[in-house]
Design an enzyme around this catalytic site. Sequence first.
Site, PDB file in Angstrom:
ATOM      1  N   ASP A  76      -9.872 -22.661 -23.574  1.00 46.99           N
ATOM      2  CA  ASP A  76      -9.403 -22.414 -24.942  1.00 46.99           C
ATOM      3  C   ASP A  76      -9.954 -23.432 -25.951  1.00 46.99           C
ATOM      4  O   ASP A  76      -9.298 -23.760 -26.931  1.00 46.99           O
ATOM      5  CB  ASP A  76      -7.860 -22.417 -25.017  1.00 46.99           C
ATOM      6  CG  ASP A  76      -7.245 -21.481 -24.004  1.00 46.99           C
ATOM      7  OD1 ASP A  76      -7.770 -20.369 -23.850  1.00 46.99           O
ATOM      8  OD2 ASP A  76      -6.244 -21.855 -23.368  1.00 46.99           O
ATOM      9  N   LYS A 115     -15.086 -21.836 -27.221  1.00 44.89           N
ATOM     10  CA  LYS A 115     -16.482 -21.625 -26.792  1.00 44.89           C
ATOM     11  C   LYS A 115     -17.090 -20.357 -27.358  1.00 44.89           C
ATOM     12  O   LYS A 115     -18.263 -20.322 -27.693  1.00 44.89           O
ATOM     13  CB  LYS A 115     -16.569 -21.454 -25.258  1.00 44.89           C
ATOM     14  CG  LYS A 115     -16.237 -22.625 -24.432  1.00 44.89           C
ATOM     15  CD  LYS A 115     -16.333 -22.259 -22.965  1.00 44.89           C
ATOM     16  CE  LYS A 115     -15.257 -21.336 -22.476  1.00 44.89           C
ATOM     17  NZ  LYS A 115     -13.905 -21.828 -22.479  1.00 44.89           N
ATOM     18  N   ALA A 139     -10.111 -14.579 -18.700  1.00 44.10           N
ATOM     19  CA  ALA A 139     -10.646 -15.239 -19.895  1.00 44.10           C
ATOM     20  C   ALA A 139     -10.336 -14.384 -21.123  1.00 44.10           C
ATOM     21  O   ALA A 139      -9.919 -13.237 -20.991  1.00 44.10           O
ATOM     22  CB  ALA A 139     -12.150 -15.397 -19.756  1.00 44.10           C
ATOM     23  N   HIS A 170     -11.492 -14.170 -25.574  1.00 39.62           N
ATOM     24  CA  HIS A 170     -11.619 -14.682 -26.926  1.00 39.62           C
ATOM     25  C   HIS A 170     -11.885 -13.525 -27.883  1.00 39.62           C
ATOM     26  O   HIS A 170     -12.303 -12.443 -27.472  1.00 39.62           O
ATOM     27  CB  HIS A 170     -12.672 -15.789 -27.015  1.00 39.62           C
ATOM     28  CG  HIS A 170     -14.054 -15.290 -27.014  1.00 39.62           C
ATOM     29  ND1 HIS A 170     -14.784 -15.170 -25.877  1.00 39.62           N
ATOM     30  CD2 HIS A 170     -14.835 -14.847 -28.028  1.00 39.62           C
ATOM     31  CE1 HIS A 170     -15.958 -14.679 -26.180  1.00 39.62           C
ATOM     32  NE2 HIS A 170     -16.022 -14.473 -27.476  1.00 39.62           N
ATOM     33  N   ARG A 209     -13.765 -13.867   4.039  1.00 41.94           N
ATOM     34  CA  ARG A 209     -14.920 -13.082   4.502  1.00 41.94           C
ATOM     35  C   ARG A 209     -14.673 -11.573   4.503  1.00 41.94           C
ATOM     36  O   ARG A 209     -15.201 -10.856   5.337  1.00 41.94           O
ATOM     37  CB  ARG A 209     -15.384 -13.566   5.887  1.00 41.94           C
ATOM     38  CG  ARG A 209     -15.854 -15.009   5.884  1.00 41.94           C
ATOM     39  CD  ARG A 209     -16.437 -15.406   7.224  1.00 41.94           C
ATOM     40  NE  ARG A 209     -15.458 -15.360   8.286  1.00 41.94           N
ATOM     41  CZ  ARG A 209     -14.651 -16.363   8.624  1.00 41.94           C
ATOM     42  NH1 ARG A 209     -14.721 -17.491   7.960  1.00 41.94           N
ATOM     43  NH2 ARG A 209     -13.797 -16.241   9.611  1.00 41.94           N
ATOM     44  N   ARG A 255       2.098 -18.184 -25.719  1.00 42.54           N
ATOM     45  CA  ARG A 255       2.735 -19.403 -25.206  1.00 42.54           C
ATOM     46  C   ARG A 255       2.256 -20.598 -26.012  1.00 42.54           C
ATOM     47  O   ARG A 255       1.057 -20.772 -26.222  1.00 42.54           O
ATOM     48  CB  ARG A 255       2.298 -19.652 -23.751  1.00 42.54           C
ATOM     49  CG  ARG A 255       3.240 -19.104 -22.720  1.00 42.54           C
ATOM     50  CD  ARG A 255       2.871 -19.613 -21.336  1.00 42.54           C
ATOM     51  NE  ARG A 255       1.495 -19.296 -20.963  1.00 42.54           N
ATOM     52  CZ  ARG A 255       0.943 -19.615 -19.804  1.00 42.54           C
ATOM     53  NH1 ARG A 255       1.632 -20.273 -18.910  1.00 42.54           N
ATOM     54  NH2 ARG A 255      -0.295 -19.288 -19.519  1.00 42.54           N
TER      55      ARG A 255
HETATM   56  P1  IMP Z   1      -5.769 -17.432 -12.904  1.00 43.10           P
HETATM   57  O1  IMP Z   1      -7.120 -17.791 -13.441  1.00 43.10           O
HETATM   58  O2  IMP Z   1      -5.231 -16.137 -13.423  1.00 43.10           O
HETATM   59  O3  IMP Z   1      -5.700 -17.532 -11.395  1.00 43.10           O
HETATM   60  O4  IMP Z   1      -4.736 -18.530 -13.466  1.00 43.10           O
HETATM   61  C1  IMP Z   1      -4.723 -19.855 -12.940  1.00 43.10           C
HETATM   62  C2  IMP Z   1      -4.464 -20.885 -14.031  1.00 43.10           C
HETATM   63  O5  IMP Z   1      -5.576 -20.940 -14.907  1.00 43.10           O
HETATM   64  C3  IMP Z   1      -3.242 -20.588 -14.900  1.00 43.10           C
HETATM   65  O6  IMP Z   1      -2.589 -21.823 -15.189  1.00 43.10           O
HETATM   66  C4  IMP Z   1      -3.862 -19.974 -16.153  1.00 43.10           C
HETATM   67  O7  IMP Z   1      -3.040 -20.181 -17.289  1.00 43.10           O
HETATM   68  C5  IMP Z   1      -5.152 -20.765 -16.262  1.00 43.10           C
HETATM   69  N1  IMP Z   1      -6.202 -20.031 -16.985  1.00 43.10           N
HETATM   70  C6  IMP Z   1      -6.970 -19.028 -16.505  1.00 43.10           C
HETATM   71  N2  IMP Z   1      -7.839 -18.615 -17.450  1.00 43.10           N
HETATM   72  C7  IMP Z   1      -7.629 -19.374 -18.540  1.00 43.10           C
HETATM   73  C8  IMP Z   1      -8.265 -19.452 -19.827  1.00 43.10           C
HETATM   74  O8  IMP Z   1      -9.204 -18.706 -20.161  1.00 43.10           O
HETATM   75  N3  IMP Z   1      -7.757 -20.396 -20.679  1.00 43.10           N
HETATM   76  C9  IMP Z   1      -6.757 -21.251 -20.331  1.00 43.10           C
HETATM   77  N4  IMP Z   1      -6.159 -21.204 -19.149  1.00 43.10           N
HETATM   78  C10 IMP Z   1      -6.582 -20.291 -18.245  1.00 43.10           C
END
Ligand code: IMP
Length: 489
Positions: free
Chosen positions: A50, A53, A82, A84, A185, A362
């Site tokens: 965040d 980018k 991700a 944006h 795997r 949040r």
């Molecule tokens: P996951 O990537 O869904 O497995 O989430 C794992 C952790 O990474 C969590 O705490 C998410 O809030 C954080 N997270 C995943 N992608 C982002 C992002 O693009 N920005 C900020 N936090 C992220």
Amino acid sequence: MNDFSALLEAVYTRGERFGVDRPLAANPLTAVAPGVRPNSIAIEGGAFGDEGKGRVVDEVCALLIGRGGRGVVYRWNGGANAGHTVVVEGRRLALHQLPSGVLFPGATVVLGKGMVIHPGDVLAEIQEVRGLLGEVPARLVIDEMAVLSLDTHRALEGALRQWAEGGRGSTGRGISPAYADVLLRHPVRVRDLAADDWRDRLGRHYDLYAALVRGLDANMAKMEVPRLNSEPVAVGSRFVFLDRLGAQRSILLPYVGNAYDFIREQWADPAVPFIFEGAQGVGLDPRYGVYPDVTSSDPTIGGILPSTEGLVHPAQIAVRMATIKATYTSSVGRRRLPTAMDAALADRIREDANEYGATTRRPRDIAYIDLPCLRFFGQVSGANYLVLTHLDIAYPDTPIRVCTHYTDAAGRRVGYRPDQLYLNGVQPAYIELPSWDGAAIQGVTRIADLPPAALQYIAFLSRALEMTPLFGTTGPQRDAIVSWLPGAA
Ligand code: IMP
């Protein structure tokens, strides 16, 4: 541990600027050392994601590809976690799996092997772009080697939440189970979906996940999983799951390709601009982040090497940029950063910089700049250039507090380690640096229009992080960006 006293004296007493008060003398994209490929640039999140980018990738695409040129935009990690927003034709477009370059007609946009792909959500994104522009401007290639992240993975993640801490706090997009499939795997890849016997392959995958979810006391068919641009849907029976995938498959097939051969050819031609776009940030790397607030992919520039199967070594990339917020750091999750900010200033920044999760709303945690942490991130990612976003978030009445080093319980100077238990035991040591009127530089595009205190700070910060500043953003609007590339004012 360095307390940066010599650097502070150079900048704040002797007036040294290390050249940040003017554009670079040589273009780092073209004046490259032997073995380095010209026209190549990688953009990673240098903190906890965040950082803004997407804006910078957009700017770099405009610069290197523009409206008439061609080039490759390669995304090497992450998936639908991700996100944006870009503004197109006055309308907001939220991108998740598609890289920002997708809006440039001359770009070939590659969703690389290091990504995990949710076919339904990527299709929703494609349809949104089509709805807005009539077509997807760029040529889109989804690497056949990328791993699928399906509703089954989202269901397992949902079921795990009831059982284990690691399952909580994710974005719910099935990211970690899809990456776990590789370690176990039994990944299903995009090419499994493209194969003639895809129903058998994906059917076996469904059976495995139904059994795993059953083992966690849940019924996968009935579980509701999140969806982009629509309400959650039930995973459904094996038949329903395969039918839904089948419909998506037929629309996605034309985009599936062999990225390996394509990248090998294009990388060999130095006239073709290459833009590597990362998702998340170094602080979310499973090895370098603070567990369990980590994702499962490789958000560091180092992730480009495995994603391209060794075709592109980071050391060959001319510009490797880490993006950070200039005057503070933000993070979501339960991690406790050693440099957590006083609540009053954190609240002010949160409101001024709209530091709320893009999808969840949040409130993000706000922290002072932490040099031990950011230097550690720089070291493990190998970034050599810096993007400083949010230069406009600075207050003339409030000095910028920066942590130079930590001390442990015994009073010894110690460095950063990605371990919450360890970090709970360190004491940050701060310095306070002169600030500037951020509101007054909103929208500024010329280095010469940055106030002396901002240039001093940029000189100090970039030297402390051992990176050269290349871009800075001065407001949310698209063109509020300062560049240190030659030719910039
Ligand atoms: P996951 O990537 O869904 O497995 O989430 C794992 C952790 O990474 C969590 O705490 C998410 O809030 C954080 N997270 C995943 N992608 C982002 C992002 O693009 N920005 C900020 N936090 C992220």
